[in-house]
Design a protein around this motif. Sequence first.
Motif, PDB file in Angstrom:
ATOM      1  N   GLY A 198      11.770  -0.992   1.168  1.00 14.91           N
ATOM      2  CA  GLY A 198      10.308  -0.986   1.273  1.00 14.91           C
ATOM      3  C   GLY A 198       9.734  -2.338   0.903  1.00 14.91           C
ATOM      4  N   VAL A 199       8.622  -2.672   1.554  1.00  7.54           N
ATOM      5  CA  VAL A 199       7.914  -3.912   1.216  1.00  7.54           C
ATOM      6  C   VAL A 199       6.494  -3.520   0.805  1.00  7.54           C
ATOM      7  CG1 VAL A 199       7.228  -6.196   2.006  1.00  7.54           C
ATOM      8  CG2 VAL A 199       9.290  -5.119   2.963  1.00  7.54           C
ATOM      9  N   ALA A 200       6.098  -3.903  -0.408  1.00  4.40           N
ATOM     10  CA  ALA A 200       4.770  -3.550  -0.929  1.00  4.40           C
ATOM     11  C   ALA A 200       3.911  -4.803  -1.031  1.00  4.40           C
ATOM     12  CB  ALA A 200       4.902  -2.881  -2.297  1.00  4.40           C
ATOM     13  N   ALA A 201       2.592  -4.595  -0.825  1.00  5.77           N
ATOM     14  CA  ALA A 201       1.662  -5.728  -0.717  1.00  5.77           C
ATOM     15  C   ALA A 201       1.180  -6.198  -2.084  1.00  5.77           C
ATOM     16  CB  ALA A 201       0.482  -5.328   0.156  1.00  5.77           C
ATOM     17  N   ILE A 202       2.084  -6.754  -2.843  1.00  8.46           N
ATOM     18  CA  ILE A 202       1.708  -7.364  -4.128  1.00  8.46           C
ATOM     19  C   ILE A 202       2.756  -8.397  -4.487  1.00  8.46           C
ATOM     20  CG2 ILE A 202       2.924  -5.640  -5.561  1.00  8.46           C
ATOM     21  CD1 ILE A 202       0.444  -5.899  -7.492  1.00  8.46           C
ATOM     22  N   GLY A 203       2.350  -9.441  -5.182  1.00 10.61           N
ATOM     23  CA  GLY A 203       3.312 -10.465  -5.593  1.00 10.61           C
ATOM     24  C   GLY A 203       2.732 -11.267  -6.740  1.00 10.61           C
ATOM     25  N   TYR A 204       3.370 -12.403  -7.013  1.00 11.68           N
ATOM     26  CA  TYR A 204       2.862 -13.180  -8.155  1.00 11.68           C
ATOM     27  C   TYR A 204       1.505 -13.798  -7.856  1.00 11.68           C
ATOM     28  CZ  TYR A 204       5.037 -17.293  -5.904  1.00 11.68           C
ATOM     29  OH  TYR A 204       5.403 -18.281  -5.030  1.00 11.68           O
ATOM     30  N   GLY A 205       1.113 -13.859  -6.588  1.00 12.46           N
ATOM     31  CA  GLY A 205      -0.228 -14.318  -6.228  1.00 12.46           C
ATOM     32  C   GLY A 205      -1.313 -13.346  -6.667  1.00 12.46           C
ATOM     33  N   ASP A 206      -0.920 -12.139  -7.007  1.00 13.24           N
ATOM     34  CA  ASP A 206      -1.871 -11.144  -7.527  1.00 13.24           C
ATOM     35  C   ASP A 206      -1.785 -11.033  -9.041  1.00 13.24           C
ATOM     36  OD1 ASP A 206      -2.695  -9.757  -4.885  1.00 13.24           O
ATOM     37  OD2 ASP A 206      -0.495  -9.810  -4.813  1.00 13.24           O
ATOM     38  N   GLY A 207      -0.706 -11.578  -9.603  1.00 15.66           N
ATOM     39  CA  GLY A 207      -0.508 -11.463 -11.042  1.00 15.66           C
ATOM     40  C   GLY A 207       0.679 -10.591 -11.418  1.00 15.66           C
ATOM     41  N   TYR A 250       0.170  -7.746 -22.897  1.00 12.05           N
ATOM     42  CA  TYR A 250      -1.095  -8.494 -22.871  1.00 12.05           C
ATOM     43  C   TYR A 250      -1.055  -9.564 -21.773  1.00 12.05           C
ATOM     44  CZ  TYR A 250      -2.063  -7.036 -27.813  1.00 12.05           C
ATOM     45  OH  TYR A 250      -2.299  -6.354 -28.978  1.00 12.05           O
ATOM     46  N   ASP A 251       0.101 -10.213 -21.674  1.00 12.00           N
ATOM     47  CA  ASP A 251       0.273 -11.301 -20.715  1.00 12.00           C
ATOM     48  C   ASP A 251       0.076 -10.767 -19.286  1.00 12.00           C
ATOM     49  OD1 ASP A 251       1.062 -13.748 -19.622  1.00 12.00           O
ATOM     50  OD2 ASP A 251       3.194 -13.316 -19.807  1.00 12.00           O
ATOM     51  N   LEU A 252       0.563  -9.570 -19.023  1.00 10.87           N
ATOM     52  CA  LEU A 252       0.449  -9.022 -17.665  1.00 10.87           C
ATOM     53  C   LEU A 252      -0.984  -8.615 -17.335  1.00 10.87           C
ATOM     54  CD1 LEU A 252       3.732  -6.974 -17.153  1.00 10.87           C
ATOM     55  CD2 LEU A 252       3.280  -9.398 -16.844  1.00 10.87           C
ATOM     56  N   THR A 253      -1.652  -7.886 -18.237  1.00 13.46           N
ATOM     57  CA  THR A 253      -3.014  -7.451 -17.887  1.00 13.46           C
ATOM     58  C   THR A 253      -3.966  -8.651 -17.810  1.00 13.46           C
ATOM     59  OG1 THR A 253      -3.687  -6.968 -20.172  1.00 13.46           O
ATOM     60  CG2 THR A 253      -2.709  -5.160 -18.918  1.00 13.46           C
ATOM     61  N   CYS A 254      -3.707  -9.674 -18.623  1.00 14.10           N
ATOM     62  CA  CYS A 254      -4.554 -10.876 -18.570  1.00 14.10           C
ATOM     63  C   CYS A 254      -4.330 -11.683 -17.295  1.00 14.10           C
ATOM     64  CB  CYS A 254      -4.262 -11.799 -19.753  1.00 14.10           C
ATOM     65  SG  CYS A 254      -5.052 -11.309 -21.268  1.00 14.10           S
ATOM     66  N   GLY A 255      -3.243 -11.414 -16.603  1.00 17.20           N
ATOM     67  CA  GLY A 255      -2.838 -12.295 -15.511  1.00 17.20           C
ATOM     68  C   GLY A 255      -3.280 -11.885 -14.123  1.00 17.20           C
ATOM     69  N   MET A 256      -4.096 -10.840 -13.994  1.00 14.00           N
ATOM     70  CA  MET A 256      -4.548 -10.425 -12.658  1.00 14.00           C
ATOM     71  C   MET A 256      -5.369 -11.555 -12.017  1.00 14.00           C
ATOM     72  SD  MET A 256      -3.515  -7.310 -12.189  1.00 14.00           S
ATOM     73  CE  MET A 256      -2.074  -8.174 -12.759  1.00 14.00           C
ATOM     74  N   THR A 257      -5.121 -11.838 -10.754  1.00 14.95           N
ATOM     75  CA  THR A 257      -5.846 -12.936 -10.106  1.00 14.95           C
ATOM     76  C   THR A 257      -7.055 -12.400  -9.331  1.00 14.95           C
ATOM     77  OG1 THR A 257      -4.655 -12.853  -8.021  1.00 14.95           O
ATOM     78  CG2 THR A 257      -3.650 -14.130  -9.808  1.00 14.95           C
ATOM     79  N   ARG A 258      -7.832 -13.339  -8.814  1.00 18.69           N
ATOM     80  CA  ARG A 258      -9.076 -12.944  -8.136  1.00 18.69           C
ATOM     81  C   ARG A 258      -8.818 -12.186  -6.841  1.00 18.69           C
ATOM     82  NH1 ARG A 258     -12.373 -18.430  -8.361  1.00 18.69           N
ATOM     83  NH2 ARG A 258     -13.699 -17.308  -6.930  1.00 18.69           N
ATOM     84  N   ARG A 259      -7.615 -12.205  -6.357  1.00 15.51           N
ATOM     85  CA  ARG A 259      -7.322 -11.462  -5.126  1.00 15.51           C
ATOM     86  C   ARG A 259      -7.307  -9.951  -5.356  1.00 15.51           C
ATOM     87  NH1 ARG A 259      -2.189 -13.222  -1.641  1.00 15.51           N
ATOM     88  NH2 ARG A 259      -1.007 -12.250  -3.312  1.00 15.51           N
ATOM     89  N   VAL A 260      -7.117  -9.539  -6.580  1.00 11.58           N
ATOM     90  CA  VAL A 260      -7.033  -8.099  -6.877  1.00 11.58           C
ATOM     91  C   VAL A 260      -8.439  -7.493  -6.900  1.00 11.58           C
ATOM     92  CG1 VAL A 260      -6.323  -6.421  -8.634  1.00 11.58           C
ATOM     93  CG2 VAL A 260      -4.927  -8.461  -8.205  1.00 11.58           C
ATOM     94  N   LEU A 261      -8.592  -6.378  -6.231  1.00 13.03           N
ATOM     95  CA  LEU A 261      -9.869  -5.665  -6.251  1.00 13.03           C
ATOM     96  C   LEU A 261      -9.913  -4.770  -7.487  1.00 13.03           C
ATOM     97  CD1 LEU A 261     -12.469  -4.740  -4.684  1.00 13.03           C
ATOM     98  CD2 LEU A 261     -11.044  -2.897  -3.772  1.00 13.03           C
ATOM     99  N   PHE A 262     -10.981  -4.896  -8.278  1.00 13.50           N
ATOM    100  CA  PHE A 262     -11.138  -4.048  -9.465  1.00 13.50           C
ATOM    101  C   PHE A 262     -12.061  -2.888  -9.141  1.00 13.50           C
ATOM    102  CE2 PHE A 262      -9.270  -5.884 -13.360  1.00 13.50           C
ATOM    103  CZ  PHE A 262      -8.660  -6.978 -12.789  1.00 13.50           C
ATOM    104  N   VAL A 263     -11.620  -1.683  -9.482  1.00 17.93           N
ATOM    105  CA  VAL A 263     -12.479  -0.501  -9.344  1.00 17.93           C
ATOM    106  C   VAL A 263     -12.439   0.255 -10.670  1.00 17.93           C
ATOM    107  CG1 VAL A 263     -12.056  -0.330  -6.856  1.00 17.93           C
ATOM    108  CG2 VAL A 263     -10.644   0.993  -8.437  1.00 17.93           C
ATOM    109  N   GLU A 264     -13.357   1.194 -10.829  1.00 18.23           N
ATOM    110  CA  GLU A 264     -13.447   1.961 -12.089  1.00 18.23           C
ATOM    111  C   GLU A 264     -13.289   3.435 -11.811  1.00 18.23           C
ATOM    112  OE1 GLU A 264     -17.355   0.991 -13.425  1.00 18.23           O
ATOM    113  OE2 GLU A 264     -16.907  -1.152 -13.515  1.00 18.23           O
ATOM    114  N   ASP A 265     -12.694   4.132 -12.747  1.00 17.32           N
ATOM    115  CA  ASP A 265     -12.780   5.602 -12.642  1.00 17.32           C
ATOM    116  C   ASP A 265     -13.005   6.184 -14.021  1.00 17.32           C
ATOM    117  OD1 ASP A 265     -10.378   5.831 -14.030  1.00 17.32           O
ATOM    118  OD2 ASP A 265      -9.305   6.786 -12.387  1.00 17.32           O
TER     119      ASP A 265
END
Length: 360
Positions: free
Chosen positions: A270-279, A345-360
């Motif tokens: 499988g190939v999933a649409a995420i990489g280090y460009g997203d964090g 902490y390092d991972l959650t701080c590392g999300m890049t602007r390409r990631v869409l943030f939503v709330e639930d």
Amino acid sequence: MSRTTVATIHLGALRHNLARIKALAAPAKVMAVVKADAYGHGLERVARALDAEAEAFAVAALGDGLRLRAAGHRQRIVVLSGPDQPGDIAEMQRLELEAAIHHEAQLAWLAEASPARGRLRAWLKVDSGMHRLGFPPGRVAEVHARLAAMPGVDPRIGLLTHFAESENFDGRATAAQIARFDEATRGLDGPRSLSNSAAVLGWPEARADWVRSGGLLYGLSVVEGRSGADFGFRPAMTLSTRLIAVNRVGKGERIGYNGTWQCPEDMPVGVAAIGYGDGYPRSAAAGTPVLVGDARVPLIGRVSMDLVTLDLRGAPRARVGDRVTLWGPELPVETIAAQAGTISYDLTCGMTRRVLFVED
Ligand code: PLP
């Protein structure tokens, strides 16, 4: 911008976690630590979710305090690294931000502060052993007296220190830091604050007047080998994406850059649409778990900028479009951090602007 890769922020989890920290820390009050864009969860979003319950916020930089005031938050706000330059002082007075004072240079700037702008609240930072920021214990009484005498400073001076390894509940280092802080501040007036998240869990004797909690607020692990959930906290972020390809790859073929992983048999990849460009961490090793639907499958090959590759033998019905979860309540971010040689902490701080943030 990708609309496929999404960080979902669970506002209910944030509120639950703050309530739990408050219950654990009582009678101490809680500063909700929202520095670094609320550990990557979004400063304004998190502050809005916690506004009714947070008695104070703590940030690293003046700019974050400005953002909180601009969003309408009226709580006390402590800037943990204090003013960085002389011009910050007037701005902090204007915004009624509180300053952590850790260096002689800041004392010189503060001495010039005009009381006409309002008296700045200061927290004297004591270096009790971490040797990052703070005055040495032997200087605390003198600095306290100087601060209290400054016309532009509120005479109610707070006393602050930070622990280097409070996650070691039976270690000597934290006990030594507590003893040094107590000794250095004996007889001085003012509220005291020592504890970060791990200390809230493991060092009840250090709760004092205010605790400063970040990690637990987001449901993150603050103790190696344990998840936030182990202590009754809920993860506040789910990172997810979609499968964008499912391919059959033959036995002996190699996957991804530099062919670091070889197929042991004919198999679905499988190939999933995420990489280090997203964090997502490039250092995540083959074998790092990923959820495809509900099935837990291993990452294979190198993480690339936009994509990861997955061994789908454990998810034979997986199809293009299926949801892929990288971390969240069902897959602790600590597990991924351990595979990537870092901390949550390092991972959650590392999300890049390409990631869409939503709330639930
Ligand atoms: N206080 C200070 C001075 C900090 O630098 C930090 C974070 O690094 C915290 C409190 C919060 O720590 P934690 O997220 O582990 O609760």
